[in-house]
Design a protein around this motif. Structure first.
Motif, mmCIF file in Angstrom:
data_model
loop_
_atom_site.group_PDB
_atom_site.id
_atom_site.type_symbol
_atom_site.label_atom_id
_atom_site.label_comp_id
_atom_site.label_asym_id
_atom_site.label_seq_id
_atom_site.Cartn_x
_atom_site.Cartn_y
_atom_site.Cartn_z
ATOM 1 N N GLU A 2 0.822 -1.199 0.000
ATOM 2 C CA GLU A 2 0.000 0.000 0.000
ATOM 3 C C GLU A 2 0.862 1.258 0.000
ATOM 4 N N LEU A 3 1.944 1.230 0.778
ATOM 5 C CA LEU A 3 2.825 2.390 0.862
ATOM 6 C C LEU A 3 3.467 2.676 -0.490
ATOM 7 N N THR A 4 3.791 1.638 -1.224
ATOM 8 C CA THR A 4 4.380 1.810 -2.556
ATOM 9 C C THR A 4 3.402 2.535 -3.476
ATOM 10 N N ASN A 5 2.137 2.178 -3.408
ATOM 11 C CA ASN A 5 1.125 2.860 -4.222
ATOM 12 C C ASN A 5 0.951 4.309 -3.785
ATOM 13 N N GLU A 6 1.021 4.562 -2.479
ATOM 14 C CA GLU A 6 0.904 5.943 -1.990
ATOM 15 C C GLU A 6 2.075 6.791 -2.469
ATOM 16 N N VAL A 7 3.284 6.222 -2.443
ATOM 17 C CA VAL A 7 4.465 6.955 -2.926
ATOM 18 C C VAL A 7 4.328 7.227 -4.421
ATOM 19 N N TYR A 8 3.891 6.244 -5.163
ATOM 20 C CA TYR A 8 3.700 6.406 -6.606
ATOM 21 C C TYR A 8 2.691 7.524 -6.895
ATOM 22 N N ASP A 9 1.575 7.515 -6.181
ATOM 23 C CA ASP A 9 0.567 8.555 -6.376
ATOM 24 C C ASP A 9 1.103 9.934 -5.992
ATOM 25 N N SER A 10 1.896 9.995 -4.931
ATOM 26 C CA SER A 10 2.452 11.276 -4.499
ATOM 27 C C SER A 10 3.447 11.828 -5.519
ATOM 28 N N VAL A 11 4.273 10.955 -6.073
ATOM 29 C CA VAL A 11 5.234 11.399 -7.094
ATOM 30 C C VAL A 11 4.490 11.854 -8.352
ATOM 31 N N ASP A 26 10.401 24.081 -1.342
ATOM 32 C CA ASP A 26 11.442 23.117 -0.991
ATOM 33 C C ASP A 26 11.007 22.186 0.131
ATOM 34 N N LYS A 27 10.256 22.689 1.089
ATOM 35 C CA LYS A 27 9.828 21.866 2.221
ATOM 36 C C LYS A 27 8.980 20.685 1.754
ATOM 37 N N GLU A 28 8.076 20.932 0.817
ATOM 38 C CA GLU A 28 7.217 19.857 0.312
ATOM 39 C C GLU A 28 8.009 18.857 -0.532
ATOM 40 N N VAL A 29 8.992 19.347 -1.266
ATOM 41 C CA VAL A 29 9.833 18.443 -2.062
ATOM 42 C C VAL A 29 10.665 17.567 -1.131
ATOM 43 N N GLU A 30 11.183 18.161 -0.060
ATOM 44 C CA GLU A 30 11.959 17.388 0.910
ATOM 45 C C GLU A 30 11.083 16.342 1.603
ATOM 46 N N CYS A 64 3.922 12.269 10.679
ATOM 47 C CA CYS A 64 4.283 13.681 10.478
ATOM 48 C C CYS A 64 4.154 14.091 9.012
ATOM 49 N N LEU A 65 4.441 13.170 8.106
ATOM 50 C CA LEU A 65 4.403 13.491 6.681
ATOM 51 C C LEU A 65 2.993 13.530 6.112
ATOM 52 N N TYR A 66 2.119 12.653 6.617
ATOM 53 C CA TYR A 66 0.767 12.584 6.079
ATOM 54 C C TYR A 66 -0.004 13.875 6.344
ATOM 55 N N GLY A 67 -0.864 14.214 5.420
ATOM 56 C CA GLY A 67 -1.749 15.356 5.602
ATOM 57 C C GLY A 67 -1.404 16.554 4.746
ATOM 58 N N SER A 68 -0.302 16.502 4.030
ATOM 59 C CA SER A 68 0.011 17.636 3.151
ATOM 60 C C SER A 68 -0.705 17.449 1.816
ATOM 61 N N CYS A 69 -0.590 18.421 0.980
ATOM 62 C CA CYS A 69 -1.249 18.374 -0.324
ATOM 63 C C CYS A 69 -0.663 17.254 -1.186
ATOM 64 N N MET A 70 0.649 17.056 -1.092
ATOM 65 C CA MET A 70 1.295 16.059 -1.935
ATOM 66 C C MET A 70 1.220 14.660 -1.341
ATOM 67 N N ILE A 71 1.124 14.569 -0.018
ATOM 68 C CA ILE A 71 1.066 13.266 0.645
ATOM 69 C C ILE A 71 -0.202 13.234 1.496
#
Length: 111
Positions: A2-11, A26-30, A64-71
């Protein structure tokens, strides 16, 4: 996986935003880089060396990472059933103080 699919969708979301806007802070890219790194650690060749303490640290990092626009939050965190606060029905009581029952031996409730 599932995490692999989430990373793929985020990219994919990242490159979609870049194609329309052309810039991401830069913060969101990091955060996206850390997200992909964590996925690589969990499913890559070094996954066999991760300890229980490492899993706890990775879990806290993902929270901490979850909840942003990209993730965005995963589906299981987005949709949850709120607890149902069901009040007990009031039962019918006879004049003698005994609970009344129907012909099917079910307690009668007030409507």
């Amino acid at each position: 996986m599932e995490l692999t699919n989430e990373v793929y969708d985020s990219v994919n979301r990242y490159f979609s935003v870049l194609s329309h806007i052309g810039y991401k802070p830069d913060k969101e890219v990091e955060q996206l880089l850390v997200f992909t790194f964590l996925e690589e650690m969990l499913y890559g060749p070094l996954a066999q060396y991760i300890t229980e303490e490492d899993y706890k640290t990775i879990t806290n990092s993902l929270y901490c990472l979850y909840g942003s626009c990209m993730i965005p939050f995963p589906d299981y965190k987005k949709e949850f059933d709120s607890p149902v606060n069901r009040m007990l029905d009031e039962y019918r009581i006879a004049e003698t103080g005994i609970l009344r029952s129907s012909e099917l031996s079910e307690l009668r409730v007030k409507s």
